[in-house]
Design a protein around this motif. Sequence first.
Motif, PDB file in Angstrom:
ATOM      1  N   ASP A 370      12.863 -29.313  22.865  1.00  0.00           N
ATOM      2  CA  ASP A 370      11.820 -30.334  22.947  1.00  0.00           C
ATOM      3  C   ASP A 370      10.582 -29.844  23.681  1.00  0.00           C
ATOM      4  N   ARG A 371      10.700 -28.700  24.384  1.00  0.00           N
ATOM      5  CA  ARG A 371       9.575 -28.185  25.171  1.00  0.00           C
ATOM      6  C   ARG A 371       8.702 -27.203  24.383  1.00  0.00           C
ATOM      7  N   LEU A 372       9.065 -26.902  23.150  1.00  0.00           N
ATOM      8  CA  LEU A 372       8.318 -25.906  22.372  1.00  0.00           C
ATOM      9  C   LEU A 372       7.322 -26.565  21.432  1.00  0.00           C
ATOM     10  N   VAL A 373       6.121 -25.995  21.412  1.00  0.00           N
ATOM     11  CA  VAL A 373       5.117 -26.353  20.401  1.00  0.00           C
ATOM     12  C   VAL A 373       4.618 -25.065  19.766  1.00  0.00           C
ATOM     13  N   GLY A 374       4.274 -25.155  18.474  1.00  0.00           N
ATOM     14  CA  GLY A 374       3.649 -24.025  17.807  1.00  0.00           C
ATOM     15  C   GLY A 374       2.175 -23.971  18.149  1.00  0.00           C
ATOM     16  N   LEU A 375       1.632 -22.774  18.217  1.00  0.00           N
ATOM     17  CA  LEU A 375       0.217 -22.614  18.551  1.00  0.00           C
ATOM     18  C   LEU A 375      -0.399 -21.599  17.605  1.00  0.00           C
ATOM     19  N   HIS A 376      -1.384 -22.046  16.817  1.00  0.00           N
ATOM     20  CA  HIS A 376      -2.072 -21.145  15.892  1.00  0.00           C
ATOM     21  C   HIS A 376      -3.532 -21.078  16.317  1.00  0.00           C
ATOM     22  N   LEU A 377      -3.960 -19.906  16.776  1.00  0.00           N
ATOM     23  CA  LEU A 377      -5.345 -19.730  17.214  1.00  0.00           C
ATOM     24  C   LEU A 377      -6.205 -19.418  15.997  1.00  0.00           C
ATOM     25  N   VAL A 378      -7.221 -20.241  15.773  1.00  0.00           N
ATOM     26  CA  VAL A 378      -8.095 -20.088  14.610  1.00  0.00           C
ATOM     27  C   VAL A 378      -9.496 -19.751  15.115  1.00  0.00           C
ATOM     28  N   GLY A 379      -9.974 -18.553  14.771  1.00  0.00           N
ATOM     29  CA  GLY A 379     -11.270 -18.137  15.270  1.00  0.00           C
ATOM     30  C   GLY A 379     -11.255 -18.069  16.784  1.00  0.00           C
ATOM     31  N   ASP A 380     -12.391 -18.355  17.390  1.00  0.00           N
ATOM     32  CA  ASP A 380     -12.452 -18.296  18.853  1.00  0.00           C
ATOM     33  C   ASP A 380     -12.634 -19.666  19.491  1.00  0.00           C
ATOM     34  N   GLN A 381     -12.486 -20.746  18.681  1.00  0.00           N
ATOM     35  CA  GLN A 381     -12.718 -22.082  19.227  1.00  0.00           C
ATOM     36  C   GLN A 381     -11.550 -23.041  19.071  1.00  0.00           C
ATOM     37  N   VAL A 382     -10.733 -22.869  18.033  1.00  0.00           N
ATOM     38  CA  VAL A 382      -9.727 -23.866  17.679  1.00  0.00           C
ATOM     39  C   VAL A 382      -8.330 -23.352  17.955  1.00  0.00           C
ATOM     40  N   ALA A 383      -7.443 -24.256  18.358  1.00  0.00           N
ATOM     41  CA  ALA A 383      -6.015 -23.959  18.453  1.00  0.00           C
ATOM     42  C   ALA A 383      -5.252 -25.124  17.829  1.00  0.00           C
ATOM     43  N   GLU A 384      -4.525 -24.847  16.767  1.00  0.00           N
ATOM     44  CA  GLU A 384      -3.694 -25.866  16.136  1.00  0.00           C
ATOM     45  C   GLU A 384      -2.385 -25.983  16.910  1.00  0.00           C
ATOM     46  N   ILE A 385      -2.033 -27.201  17.300  1.00  0.00           N
ATOM     47  CA  ILE A 385      -0.805 -27.469  18.054  1.00  0.00           C
ATOM     48  C   ILE A 385       0.202 -28.094  17.096  1.00  0.00           C
ATOM     49  N   PRO A 410      -8.253 -28.419  20.734  1.00  0.00           N
ATOM     50  CA  PRO A 410      -6.900 -28.590  20.208  1.00  0.00           C
ATOM     51  C   PRO A 410      -6.888 -29.443  18.939  1.00  0.00           C
ATOM     52  N   VAL A 411      -6.086 -29.025  17.967  1.00  0.00           N
ATOM     53  CA  VAL A 411      -5.911 -29.774  16.722  1.00  0.00           C
ATOM     54  C   VAL A 411      -4.419 -30.057  16.557  1.00  0.00           C
ATOM     55  N   PRO A 412      -3.960 -31.233  16.983  1.00  0.00           N
ATOM     56  CA  PRO A 412      -2.545 -31.557  16.838  1.00  0.00           C
ATOM     57  C   PRO A 412      -2.177 -31.718  15.357  1.00  0.00           C
ATOM     58  N   CYS A 413      -1.025 -31.191  14.978  1.00  0.00           N
ATOM     59  CA  CYS A 413      -0.579 -31.321  13.584  1.00  0.00           C
ATOM     60  C   CYS A 413       0.931 -31.201  13.525  1.00  0.00           C
ATOM     61  N   ARG A 414       1.461 -31.476  12.350  1.00  0.00           N
ATOM     62  CA  ARG A 414       2.898 -31.311  12.138  1.00  0.00           C
ATOM     63  C   ARG A 414       3.231 -29.847  11.887  1.00  0.00           C
ATOM     64  N   ASP A 415       4.499 -29.540  12.037  1.00  0.00           N
ATOM     65  CA  ASP A 415       4.989 -28.170  11.876  1.00  0.00           C
ATOM     66  C   ASP A 415       5.229 -27.905  10.386  1.00  0.00           C
ATOM     67  N   ARG A 416       4.140 -27.625   9.667  1.00  0.00           N
ATOM     68  CA  ARG A 416       4.227 -27.408   8.223  1.00  0.00           C
ATOM     69  C   ARG A 416       3.570 -26.080   7.866  1.00  0.00           C
ATOM     70  N   ALA A 417       3.885 -25.571   6.704  1.00  0.00           N
ATOM     71  CA  ALA A 417       3.352 -24.272   6.275  1.00  0.00           C
ATOM     72  C   ALA A 417       1.840 -24.231   6.412  1.00  0.00           C
ATOM     73  N   GLU A 418       1.355 -23.217   7.089  1.00  0.00           N
ATOM     74  CA  GLU A 418      -0.073 -22.914   7.258  1.00  0.00           C
ATOM     75  C   GLU A 418      -0.843 -23.984   8.018  1.00  0.00           C
ATOM     76  N   PHE A 419      -0.144 -24.983   8.569  1.00  0.00           N
ATOM     77  CA  PHE A 419      -0.755 -25.996   9.428  1.00  0.00           C
ATOM     78  C   PHE A 419      -1.956 -26.673   8.750  1.00  0.00           C
ATOM     79  N   VAL A 420      -3.162 -26.606   9.339  1.00  0.00           N
ATOM     80  CA  VAL A 420      -4.306 -27.349   8.789  1.00  0.00           C
ATOM     81  C   VAL A 420      -5.326 -26.428   8.114  1.00  0.00           C
ATOM     82  N   VAL A 421      -5.947 -25.550   8.885  1.00  0.00           N
ATOM     83  CA  VAL A 421      -7.067 -24.758   8.354  1.00  0.00           C
ATOM     84  C   VAL A 421      -6.630 -23.924   7.160  1.00  0.00           C
ATOM     85  N   ASP A 422      -5.576 -23.165   7.308  1.00  0.00           N
ATOM     86  CA  ASP A 422      -5.163 -22.281   6.224  1.00  0.00           C
ATOM     87  C   ASP A 422      -4.581 -23.062   5.048  1.00  0.00           C
TER      88      ASP A 422
END
Length: 510
Positions: A370-385, A410-422
């Motif tokens: 329950d303590r883990l979140v995925g983190l995808h760094l997009v460019g130098d400004q955004v991090a998808e959570i 931060p961009v909160p999202c569900r744990d799905r393939a390629e998250f939001v941007v991609d």
Amino acid sequence: MGAGAGSSGGSAFSVRWGESMAGTFETVGVVGLGTMGAGIAEVFARAGLAVTGVEADPAALERGRGHLEGSTGRALARGKLTEAERAEILGRVSFTTSLEDLADADLVIEAIPEVMDYKRALFTDLDRVCKPSAVLATNTSSLSVTAIAATTTRPGRVVGMHFFNPAPVMRLVEVVRTVTTDDGLAGEVADLARRLGKTPVTVGDRAGFVVNRLLLPYLNQAAVLLENGLAGRDDIDAAMRLGAGFPMGPFALLDLIGLDTSYEICEVLFRETRDRRHAPAPILRELVTAGRLGRKSGEGFHRAEEPRSPSPHEKPSAASVAVLGEGAEEFSARLSGAGFKIVDPEGAELVLALSHTPVVERAVRLPHPDRLVGLHLVGDQVAEIASTVLTSPDAARVAHGLLRIIGRTPVPCRDRAEFVVDALLYPYLNDAVRMYESGYASIEDIDTAMKLGCGYPAGPFETLDRLGLETVRDGLRALYAEYREPSFAPAPLLDQLVTAGVRSIRDLAP
């Protein structure tokens, strides 16, 4: 594919006519003087051509005159025109309610509503009125130019000439050739567009041409992701604006374009392709039915007077953080420098898994998933959570605040393939590859169209080169595996280029 590559019978007359046509565009008719039509009339008048503007009745004609006077008046106020220049432009435009006044026009372009029956009826009348050598052009943004041309006795003289709104400002013009367009005509019309100070791209007759065919599926897919709860409206907008570098997020842009317009273009695309991604998202249909059309009606995905949600200012309550995945050491150093204690995952109060793929499998291997979140760094400004089904709300909240402290949005999202941007970017790039592969637009024209038509910082093929063909191909495979959407499968050309070790699609032999 070069400009003017349309095919027709190519009679000796049509070839000779095409070769000498460039100098004959001196008188132009514009039918329909709404905002777009009046803008087109202004563009031609600014370039020194005589323009005849036509409207259905005197009241509409006066509104059209008002559009033209208002636009040039604003240019005068901003110092873009002098009084003399404005007077010259207005003096080149005459106004009428009779199509018969177009009998001597060298070119007539229509800018009436996007209803096929209206356009076909108008072109039948224009074919009767206009001289045999006249070119008839439609400003349609997505309808079949071939179907419009078929109503005339001169299908070889009919082209698409799609301007973008506002026409006096936007540089792009899509020149659309059909299978019946006379040889050389598309090239001559492209030359005319350059004479107007525009940048033409020459394309085949497919629904949506280049810009709308690539733009609307992306916007529609964003609506699908919102409806499916992948991420919130403002978070998706922020992700694409700050992460992908687009000038506007998809929902802000949908509201600007008009939800009804976007819905209709999606319908046109779907009727031609039967691609499920082109079928309007249910939320789009629902908003249009409710009369929420975007800025034009005061509310769409956004409301005109909608209060802005205050930015959350959570203070991370985690005393210890662990970082996993590629780049963990560098990111841990960044967090340590910001005052966070870095520990092993087993004892951490928050675990950040750096990844561009779903992270739930990592979570289940931890003593406290329950303590883990995925983190995808997009460019130098955004991090998808990315929150998994096991992630606690507290962990997501703490990660949100942590990222703000280190200067990421931060961009909160569900744990799905390629998250939001991609998940939004890769199918758009795949569509561009399919477009080029089909042969109706060149790499250069597609890139130019998306940069000038949408204000993108780079065209899709420039973006492909930056990201890497293999990265995009693998991302598409992941999207296809998760969603089973046929159009997410990598375009055959993309797959083949990666397999062959080709680094850029531009490396293909011409």
